[in-house]
Scaffold this motif. Sequence first.
Motif, PDB file in Angstrom:
ATOM      1  N   ALA A 282      41.582  33.606  35.643  1.00 43.08           N
ATOM      2  CA  ALA A 282      40.580  34.142  34.718  1.00 43.08           C
ATOM      3  C   ALA A 282      39.921  35.393  35.282  1.00 43.08           C
ATOM      4  O   ALA A 282      39.808  36.422  34.596  1.00 43.08           O
ATOM      5  N   ASN A 283      39.484  35.326  36.531  1.00 48.97           N
ATOM      6  CA  ASN A 283      38.736  36.457  37.084  1.00 48.97           C
ATOM      7  C   ASN A 283      39.613  37.653  37.414  1.00 48.97           C
ATOM      8  O   ASN A 283      39.161  38.799  37.293  1.00 48.97           O
ATOM      9  N   LEU A 284      40.864  37.430  37.790  1.00 43.90           N
ATOM     10  CA  LEU A 284      41.770  38.564  37.961  1.00 43.90           C
ATOM     11  C   LEU A 284      41.942  39.288  36.627  1.00 43.90           C
ATOM     12  O   LEU A 284      41.897  40.529  36.567  1.00 43.90           O
ATOM     13  N   CYS A 285      42.118  38.542  35.551  1.00 40.99           N
ATOM     14  CA  CYS A 285      42.291  39.162  34.229  1.00 40.99           C
ATOM     15  C   CYS A 285      41.016  39.846  33.748  1.00 40.99           C
ATOM     16  O   CYS A 285      41.065  40.953  33.189  1.00 40.99           O
ATOM     17  N   ILE A 286      39.876  39.210  33.970  1.00 38.76           N
ATOM     18  CA  ILE A 286      38.588  39.800  33.556  1.00 38.76           C
ATOM     19  C   ILE A 286      38.378  41.150  34.236  1.00 38.76           C
ATOM     20  O   ILE A 286      38.083  42.167  33.588  1.00 38.76           O
ATOM     21  N   TRP A 287      38.529  41.180  35.557  1.00 43.29           N
ATOM     22  CA  TRP A 287      38.286  42.421  36.292  1.00 43.29           C
ATOM     23  C   TRP A 287      39.329  43.480  35.962  1.00 43.29           C
ATOM     24  O   TRP A 287      38.998  44.676  35.858  1.00 43.29           O
ATOM     25  N   ALA A 288      40.588  43.079  35.770  1.00 38.66           N
ATOM     26  CA  ALA A 288      41.629  44.068  35.449  1.00 38.66           C
ATOM     27  C   ALA A 288      41.311  44.779  34.140  1.00 38.66           C
ATOM     28  O   ALA A 288      41.389  46.020  34.055  1.00 38.66           O
ATOM     29  N   LEU A 289      40.954  44.028  33.102  1.00 38.86           N
ATOM     30  CA  LEU A 289      40.645  44.659  31.812  1.00 38.86           C
ATOM     31  C   LEU A 289      39.344  45.444  31.879  1.00 38.86           C
ATOM     32  O   LEU A 289      39.214  46.505  31.258  1.00 38.86           O
ATOM     33  N   ARG A 290      38.397  44.946  32.642  1.00 42.44           N
ATOM     34  CA  ARG A 290      37.138  45.678  32.812  1.00 42.44           C
ATOM     35  C   ARG A 290      37.393  47.043  33.456  1.00 42.44           C
ATOM     36  O   ARG A 290      36.927  48.072  32.960  1.00 42.44           O
ATOM     37  N   PHE A 291      38.151  47.063  34.548  1.00 38.86           N
ATOM     38  CA  PHE A 291      38.417  48.332  35.235  1.00 38.86           C
ATOM     39  C   PHE A 291      39.286  49.252  34.383  1.00 38.86           C
ATOM     40  O   PHE A 291      39.068  50.469  34.363  1.00 38.86           O
ATOM     41  N   LEU A 292      40.269  48.703  33.683  1.00 39.75           N
ATOM     42  CA  LEU A 292      41.098  49.538  32.801  1.00 39.75           C
ATOM     43  C   LEU A 292      40.261  50.193  31.708  1.00 39.75           C
ATOM     44  O   LEU A 292      40.518  51.341  31.322  1.00 39.75           O
ATOM     45  N   SER A 293      39.262  49.479  31.210  1.00 40.69           N
ATOM     46  CA  SER A 293      38.431  50.032  30.128  1.00 40.69           C
ATOM     47  C   SER A 293      37.638  51.250  30.586  1.00 40.69           C
ATOM     48  O   SER A 293      37.175  52.037  29.753  1.00 40.69           O
ATOM     49  N   THR A 294      37.488  51.420  31.904  1.00 42.71           N
ATOM     50  CA  THR A 294      36.719  52.555  32.429  1.00 42.71           C
ATOM     51  C   THR A 294      37.582  53.786  32.685  1.00 42.71           C
ATOM     52  O   THR A 294      37.054  54.839  33.024  1.00 42.71           O
ATOM     53  N   SER A 295      38.919  53.657  32.528  1.00 39.35           N
ATOM     54  CA  SER A 295      39.803  54.775  32.862  1.00 39.35           C
ATOM     55  C   SER A 295      40.924  54.920  31.845  1.00 39.35           C
ATOM     56  O   SER A 295      41.908  54.182  31.875  1.00 39.35           O
ATOM     57  N   GLU A 296      40.787  55.894  30.967  1.00 35.46           N
ATOM     58  CA  GLU A 296      41.841  56.176  29.995  1.00 35.46           C
ATOM     59  C   GLU A 296      43.104  56.668  30.703  1.00 35.46           C
ATOM     60  O   GLU A 296      44.235  56.365  30.286  1.00 35.46           O
ATOM     61  N   GLU A 297      42.916  57.400  31.805  1.00 33.50           N
ATOM     62  CA  GLU A 297      44.055  57.921  32.560  1.00 33.50           C
ATOM     63  C   GLU A 297      44.924  56.789  33.115  1.00 33.50           C
ATOM     64  O   GLU A 297      46.157  56.830  33.024  1.00 33.50           O
ATOM     65  N   VAL A 298      44.292  55.788  33.707  1.00 32.01           N
ATOM     66  CA  VAL A 298      45.047  54.656  34.252  1.00 32.01           C
ATOM     67  C   VAL A 298      45.734  53.887  33.132  1.00 32.01           C
ATOM     68  O   VAL A 298      46.898  53.487  33.258  1.00 32.01           O
ATOM     69  N   GLU A 332      44.732  46.887  43.083  1.00 31.93           N
ATOM     70  CA  GLU A 332      43.465  47.612  43.144  1.00 31.93           C
ATOM     71  C   GLU A 332      42.338  46.819  42.495  1.00 31.93           C
ATOM     72  O   GLU A 332      41.176  46.925  42.892  1.00 31.93           O
ATOM     73  N   THR A 333      42.679  45.996  41.508  1.00 33.57           N
ATOM     74  CA  THR A 333      41.693  45.101  40.915  1.00 33.57           C
ATOM     75  C   THR A 333      41.187  44.102  41.943  1.00 33.57           C
ATOM     76  O   THR A 333      39.976  43.893  42.088  1.00 33.57           O
ATOM     77  N   VAL A 334      42.101  43.481  42.667  1.00 32.33           N
ATOM     78  CA  VAL A 334      41.724  42.525  43.713  1.00 32.33           C
ATOM     79  C   VAL A 334      40.846  43.203  44.760  1.00 32.33           C
ATOM     80  O   VAL A 334      39.826  42.648  45.195  1.00 32.33           O
ATOM     81  N   ARG A 335      41.219  44.431  45.153  1.00 32.37           N
ATOM     82  CA  ARG A 335      40.472  45.137  46.194  1.00 32.37           C
ATOM     83  C   ARG A 335      39.094  45.559  45.705  1.00 32.37           C
ATOM     84  O   ARG A 335      38.074  45.307  46.368  1.00 32.37           O
ATOM     85  N   THR A 336      39.033  46.212  44.555  1.00 32.86           N
ATOM     86  CA  THR A 336      37.766  46.748  44.065  1.00 32.86           C
ATOM     87  C   THR A 336      36.780  45.640  43.712  1.00 32.86           C
ATOM     88  O   THR A 336      35.575  45.758  43.972  1.00 32.86           O
ATOM     89  N   ALA A 337      37.286  44.576  43.122  1.00 36.47           N
ATOM     90  CA  ALA A 337      36.415  43.459  42.743  1.00 36.47           C
ATOM     91  C   ALA A 337      36.074  42.560  43.914  1.00 36.47           C
ATOM     92  O   ALA A 337      35.220  41.683  43.788  1.00 36.47           O
ATOM     93  N   LYS A 338      36.747  42.756  45.055  1.00 38.77           N
ATOM     94  CA  LYS A 338      36.603  41.838  46.193  1.00 38.77           C
ATOM     95  C   LYS A 338      36.830  40.408  45.682  1.00 38.77           C
ATOM     96  O   LYS A 338      35.984  39.521  45.831  1.00 38.77           O
ATOM     97  N   LEU A 339      37.979  40.208  45.046  1.00 37.59           N
ATOM     98  CA  LEU A 339      38.213  38.991  44.273  1.00 37.59           C
ATOM     99  C   LEU A 339      37.928  37.723  45.075  1.00 37.59           C
ATOM    100  O   LEU A 339      37.349  36.774  44.573  1.00 37.59           O
ATOM    101  N   THR A 340      38.368  37.693  46.318  1.00 44.70           N
ATOM    102  CA  THR A 340      37.999  36.584  47.211  1.00 44.70           C
ATOM    103  C   THR A 340      37.353  37.198  48.443  1.00 44.70           C
ATOM    104  O   THR A 340      38.032  37.737  49.310  1.00 44.70           O
ATOM    105  N   PRO A 341      36.037  37.147  48.521  1.00 41.72           N
ATOM    106  CA  PRO A 341      35.323  37.958  49.517  1.00 41.72           C
ATOM    107  C   PRO A 341      35.320  37.411  50.933  1.00 41.72           C
ATOM    108  O   PRO A 341      34.923  38.116  51.852  1.00 41.72           O
ATOM    109  N   VAL A 342      35.735  36.166  51.129  1.00 38.09           N
ATOM    110  CA  VAL A 342      35.696  35.599  52.471  1.00 38.09           C
ATOM    111  C   VAL A 342      36.890  34.673  52.673  1.00 38.09           C
ATOM    112  O   VAL A 342      37.385  34.066  51.733  1.00 38.09           O
ATOM    113  N   ALA A 343      37.366  34.580  53.908  1.00 42.26           N
ATOM    114  CA  ALA A 343      38.361  33.584  54.281  1.00 42.26           C
ATOM    115  C   ALA A 343      38.025  33.093  55.674  1.00 42.26           C
ATOM    116  O   ALA A 343      37.197  33.682  56.360  1.00 42.26           O
ATOM    117  N   ALA A 344      38.649  31.996  56.099  1.00 44.54           N
ATOM    118  CA  ALA A 344      38.271  31.436  57.403  1.00 44.54           C
ATOM    119  C   ALA A 344      39.409  30.668  58.031  1.00 44.54           C
ATOM    120  O   ALA A 344      40.305  30.187  57.347  1.00 44.54           O
TER     121      ALA A 344
END
Length: 462
Positions: A282-298, A332-344
């Motif tokens: 869900a969150n990968l798809c949410i962020w991908a469409l959100r970021f795409l909506s900000t860039s007509e070029e992409v 780039e969606t995973v990176r920009t959104a910091k999709l999973t911000p921590v690991a251990a």
Amino acid sequence: MLDFAIFAVTFVIILVGAVLYLYPSSRRVSGIPGLNPTDEKDGNLQDIVNRGSLHEFLVSLHQEFGPVASFWFGGRPVVSLGSVQQLRQHINPNHTTDSFETMLKSLLGYQSGMGGGATEGILRKKVYESAINNTLKNNLPLVLKLVEELEGKWKSFPKDQHIPLCAHLLGLAMKTVTQLALGESFRDNAEVITFRKNHDAIWSEIGKGYLDGSLEKSTSRKGHYEKALSEMESVLLSLARERKAQRKHTVFVDTLLQSSLTEQQIMEDCMVFTLAGCAITANLCIWALRFLSTSEEVQDKLYQELEEVLGSDPISLDKIPQLRYCQQVLNETVRTAKLTPVAARLQEVEGKVDQHVIPKETLVIYALGVVLQDSETWSTPYRFDPDRFEEESVMKSFCLLGFSGNQTCPELRFAYTVATVLLSTLVRQLKLHQLKGQVMEVRSELVSTPKDETWITVSRRS
């Protein structure tokens, strides 16, 4: 080498609890810069709570103390690594399970592996990954059907209709994961709604209640959580028994049933996949469409690739590897959104990073959210720029962090496939537009998600 699963960290508190139980006399980490405990009993727990999330706490920790820093959880020191250079040096020999699985199962009271050592753990992991691969192979047309239903809904909206991404894409993820994991009984929306109620109750407490200790302090919340978990386990056990009697071989649970796993282990793996699979997809798809909506070029560049590779044909598994720019968009969606911000990881043998010795049985945090926006690794780190992944050095760093290549966790690979189907369908038919003035705030818990609903509008491609 750093072979860790991408979503591991957010269960850090649970792992700490397990470590304290198993290794109460573990040695103190010495000589590593960091915070002194603010409370004798809780260490720096209140500092984490005050920052709002473990990720935000780690951002401030590394800003103050550099790429290798320490803090305290209870009476136990924890080491955090906050740069690619330091992560590259860290060696952890545990290759049998990933930390996401280990910590999530610990939280749920489940046992990792098959109870018989490293070899059995590897076999169970292979069965789990094979089950995900098989269900995608058998059910890609179903994923496409569900995506096309969403596309049709969006096409029917009047011009300038505000579309709630979180609501629609969480619904898509829930339908997709439940049907591909558990079978056709979840074509019934009533079943999905009931399942989602329990899923949300469990996931929300994993993300918040265990971190700040509030779950243990609230009898009503803990009771609600335990009731939801019990109900979900009962549903999964019942469905597994039904599928076994039907002798079907099409979805995730069917592959597990053909293995030597016990009934309990099958239920546990279904729980892990449905919990993690829904949230990540869900969150990968949410962020991908959100970021795409900000860039007509992409969007236009992605559209051109889709036209060249697919033409008017629907997406297929054999075509997905050819969609290289689409892969860059998701990376780039995973990176920009910091999709999973921590690991251990638990330091199973003594290790060393720079001049710092990390004793055995130390909990080591990978501050991925810090690393993913480190200007020394990524140029213009806060900019959404899929073209950066054309560089080999960038891909090497991304793979090192566990977000691509052989070490990618199976839930993320599943999410990438669903997201590719979504983008290949929507972008060929619709243009995505952001709402002017909308401010996005991020909630960084298990998976980074928008704090509030995020909206876009769409228009048809001419």
